[in-house]
Design a protein around this motif. Sequence first.
Motif, PDB file in Angstrom:
ATOM      1  N   PRO A  95     -14.224   9.090 -63.264  1.00  0.00           N
ATOM      2  CA  PRO A  95     -13.919   7.830 -63.946  1.00  0.00           C
ATOM      3  C   PRO A  95     -12.504   7.334 -63.698  1.00  0.00           C
ATOM      4  O   PRO A  95     -12.170   6.203 -64.049  1.00  0.00           O
ATOM      5  CB  PRO A  95     -14.126   8.170 -65.427  1.00  0.00           C
ATOM      6  N   GLY A  96     -11.666   8.163 -63.078  1.00  0.00           N
ATOM      7  CA  GLY A  96     -10.301   7.758 -62.811  1.00  0.00           C
ATOM      8  C   GLY A  96      -9.669   8.685 -61.791  1.00  0.00           C
ATOM      9  O   GLY A  96     -10.249   9.686 -61.376  1.00  0.00           O
ATOM     10  N   PRO A  97      -8.468   8.365 -61.331  1.00  0.00           N
ATOM     11  CA  PRO A  97      -7.783   9.221 -60.365  1.00  0.00           C
ATOM     12  C   PRO A  97      -7.299  10.517 -61.014  1.00  0.00           C
ATOM     13  O   PRO A  97      -7.432  10.715 -62.227  1.00  0.00           O
ATOM     14  CB  PRO A  97      -6.607   8.354 -59.905  1.00  0.00           C
ATOM     15  N   LEU A  98      -6.752  11.390 -60.182  1.00  0.00           N
ATOM     16  CA  LEU A  98      -6.164  12.609 -60.718  1.00  0.00           C
ATOM     17  C   LEU A  98      -5.045  12.261 -61.699  1.00  0.00           C
ATOM     18  O   LEU A  98      -4.337  11.269 -61.522  1.00  0.00           O
ATOM     19  CB  LEU A  98      -5.601  13.466 -59.575  1.00  0.00           C
ATOM     20  N   PRO A 119     -10.526  16.117 -68.239  1.00  0.00           N
ATOM     21  CA  PRO A 119     -11.888  16.683 -68.208  1.00  0.00           C
ATOM     22  C   PRO A 119     -12.500  16.726 -66.812  1.00  0.00           C
ATOM     23  O   PRO A 119     -13.141  17.713 -66.449  1.00  0.00           O
ATOM     24  CB  PRO A 119     -12.670  15.745 -69.145  1.00  0.00           C
ATOM     25  N   GLN A 120     -12.323  15.671 -66.021  1.00  0.00           N
ATOM     26  CA  GLN A 120     -12.930  15.664 -64.693  1.00  0.00           C
ATOM     27  C   GLN A 120     -12.265  16.664 -63.768  1.00  0.00           C
ATOM     28  O   GLN A 120     -12.939  17.361 -62.996  1.00  0.00           O
ATOM     29  CB  GLN A 120     -12.855  14.256 -64.091  1.00  0.00           C
ATOM     30  N   THR A 121     -10.950  16.782 -63.828  1.00  0.00           N
ATOM     31  CA  THR A 121     -10.250  17.776 -63.009  1.00  0.00           C
ATOM     32  C   THR A 121     -10.675  19.184 -63.410  1.00  0.00           C
ATOM     33  O   THR A 121     -10.904  20.050 -62.551  1.00  0.00           O
ATOM     34  CB  THR A 121      -8.729  17.612 -63.177  1.00  0.00           C
ATOM     35  N   LEU A 215     -20.821  18.329 -62.089  1.00  0.00           N
ATOM     36  CA  LEU A 215     -19.796  17.355 -61.727  1.00  0.00           C
ATOM     37  C   LEU A 215     -19.860  16.045 -62.495  1.00  0.00           C
ATOM     38  O   LEU A 215     -18.857  15.320 -62.561  1.00  0.00           O
ATOM     39  CB  LEU A 215     -19.874  17.041 -60.226  1.00  0.00           C
ATOM     40  N   ALA A 216     -21.022  15.678 -63.025  1.00  0.00           N
ATOM     41  CA  ALA A 216     -21.152  14.359 -63.635  1.00  0.00           C
ATOM     42  C   ALA A 216     -20.283  14.249 -64.878  1.00  0.00           C
ATOM     43  O   ALA A 216     -20.292  15.133 -65.738  1.00  0.00           O
ATOM     44  CB  ALA A 216     -22.615  14.094 -63.994  1.00  0.00           C
ATOM     45  N   PRO A 217     -19.514  13.167 -64.986  1.00  0.00           N
ATOM     46  CA  PRO A 217     -18.715  12.953 -66.202  1.00  0.00           C
ATOM     47  C   PRO A 217     -19.622  12.721 -67.410  1.00  0.00           C
ATOM     48  O   PRO A 217     -20.770  12.277 -67.275  1.00  0.00           O
ATOM     49  CB  PRO A 217     -17.889  11.705 -65.878  1.00  0.00           C
ATOM     50  N   SER A 218     -19.096  13.004 -68.573  1.00  0.00           N
ATOM     51  CA  SER A 218     -19.846  12.750 -69.801  1.00  0.00           C
ATOM     52  C   SER A 218     -19.871  11.246 -70.086  1.00  0.00           C
ATOM     53  O   SER A 218     -19.127  10.463 -69.494  1.00  0.00           O
ATOM     54  CB  SER A 218     -19.209  13.501 -70.971  1.00  0.00           C
ATOM     55  N   GLU A 219     -20.758  10.865 -71.011  1.00  0.00           N
ATOM     56  CA  GLU A 219     -20.865   9.448 -71.363  1.00  0.00           C
ATOM     57  C   GLU A 219     -19.551   8.919 -71.937  1.00  0.00           C
ATOM     58  O   GLU A 219     -19.157   7.780 -71.672  1.00  0.00           O
ATOM     59  CB  GLU A 219     -22.009   9.250 -72.361  1.00  0.00           C
ATOM     60  N   SER A 220     -18.892   9.733 -72.739  1.00  0.00           N
ATOM     61  CA  SER A 220     -17.628   9.281 -73.328  1.00  0.00           C
ATOM     62  C   SER A 220     -16.563   9.061 -72.259  1.00  0.00           C
ATOM     63  O   SER A 220     -15.783   8.107 -72.329  1.00  0.00           O
ATOM     64  CB  SER A 220     -17.144  10.299 -74.361  1.00  0.00           C
ATOM     65  N   LEU A 222     -17.177   8.273 -69.052  1.00  0.00           N
ATOM     66  CA  LEU A 222     -17.551   7.062 -68.326  1.00  0.00           C
ATOM     67  C   LEU A 222     -17.205   5.813 -69.127  1.00  0.00           C
ATOM     68  O   LEU A 222     -16.737   4.815 -68.573  1.00  0.00           O
ATOM     69  CB  LEU A 222     -19.046   7.089 -68.010  1.00  0.00           C
ATOM     70  N   MET A 223     -17.429   5.878 -70.435  1.00  0.00           N
ATOM     71  CA  MET A 223     -17.110   4.726 -71.268  1.00  0.00           C
ATOM     72  C   MET A 223     -15.601   4.475 -71.289  1.00  0.00           C
ATOM     73  O   MET A 223     -15.148   3.326 -71.203  1.00  0.00           O
ATOM     74  CB  MET A 223     -17.625   4.951 -72.684  1.00  0.00           C
ATOM     75  N   ALA A 224     -14.822   5.565 -71.392  1.00  0.00           N
ATOM     76  CA  ALA A 224     -13.367   5.399 -71.386  1.00  0.00           C
ATOM     77  C   ALA A 224     -12.892   4.814 -70.059  1.00  0.00           C
ATOM     78  O   ALA A 224     -12.028   3.936 -70.021  1.00  0.00           O
ATOM     79  CB  ALA A 224     -12.691   6.740 -71.655  1.00  0.00           C
TER      80      ALA A 224
END
Length: 442
Positions: A95-98, A119-121, A215-220, A222-224
């Motif tokens: 959902p965003g860069p590092l 969270p994604q990292t 790997l998939a981001p959570s809904e929260s 993605l919303m953020a």
Amino acid sequence: MERATRLGGNRPADESGGPGGFSVTAGWVGLRQALTLCWTATAALGRSLSVCGAISLMGPGLGLVPRAMEGIRDLAARRRDLALRWSGVEIPGPPGPLPPVPEGASGVVARYRWIMSDPQTRREYVWVLVDPLAGALLAFLPLALVVSGGWGIFLAFFGVPLSAEWDGLWYQFIPIEGQATAVLAGVLGALQLPLALWAAPRVVRRHALYTRAMLAPSESELMAGRIRHLAATRSDAVDTQMAEIRRIERDLHDGAQARLVAMGMTLDAAESLLETNPEAVRALLAEARESSAKALAELRDLVRGIHPPVLADRGLADAVRALAMVCPVRTEVEIDLPGRPEMPVESAAYFAVSEVLTNVAKHSGADQALIDIHYARGMLRITVTDDGHGGADVSRGSGLRGIERRLATFDGVLAVHSPVNGPTLVTMELPCVLPSPKTTSS
């Protein structure tokens, strides 16, 4: 010239030849894909070793950890692409860069904290540690069936002498004690080969689902990310709108308004000379008529820059064809639209194509270009291809950045593929709904 391809979707091959069926071709494809996934698991092992080494290095600061995480993110992007192309499993990207590197952070603890703070990292870090084991084992299952089946067939021919030489052999649960047990091992091995072909495409799909779970981001998240994107695009839209208003005010002040003021002064002079010098009045009226014609032309040009009449009257297809006709570079147009987009989307698409064609004419050195516009799956997709010298870069061109900002206002995207020596392919996508069933094609 490289022609733009129509959007056909990322549709995976039929993995079973039909519901409950079996396809040898799909099986062989699945085996090759499983082997590729095993190789990518070894790449994940290398990435995990690199990031673990970067974390454990002595010295201040975060060191090589951000660069190592960028490599992991690139590997994850490749795995997402494979999952989509091979299995039709779409895995949302980050959902965003590092996260930015904090100032003054040093030591191993700070490096772990930097990874775990996002969270994604954190998810990608866990994935790259787990994938060399779990992902590799899952991908290796059909290959293991092939290896096991080949070993059983081998034992059917050479198992008896080898068992005597090696003081006993087993194939799975079967001891190789004579020709009968060796043939049984061969039969079981031969049965495993079609089982491997049947299992391979299914294992590849399960591997894609496992990758999505990792790997998939959570809904929260993605919303953020969506909220951040909307905030940025809203700010760009406001800035663009204000710049457009200032441009209109400037054009009116310097152009039509000045001519109208001059025309008013000319008419005043004509009124004062009406009784004494009719000949001079005639000349002043001619001058006023000329000024009014020029003011009208400037107003038309201004309106055309806001929303061209051809776009309002005849729609995107004919408006783009009109652009192609006046473009200095010979341009072909292929359009397949089931209706007209909403006016704001149509206007954004028109001006984006206009800006791209301007870049082609000014900077590409191309001899010919192709515009392909079509609609599929709720997306208006526009590709502009030229055979020029390439080298276009969004980060270095204000025109391309302007297109990107214009499309982002409507949640659209811009992608540019322009290697040195060309060709250049500019792809633009705008989500929209086409309300009318009218079909337009060239």
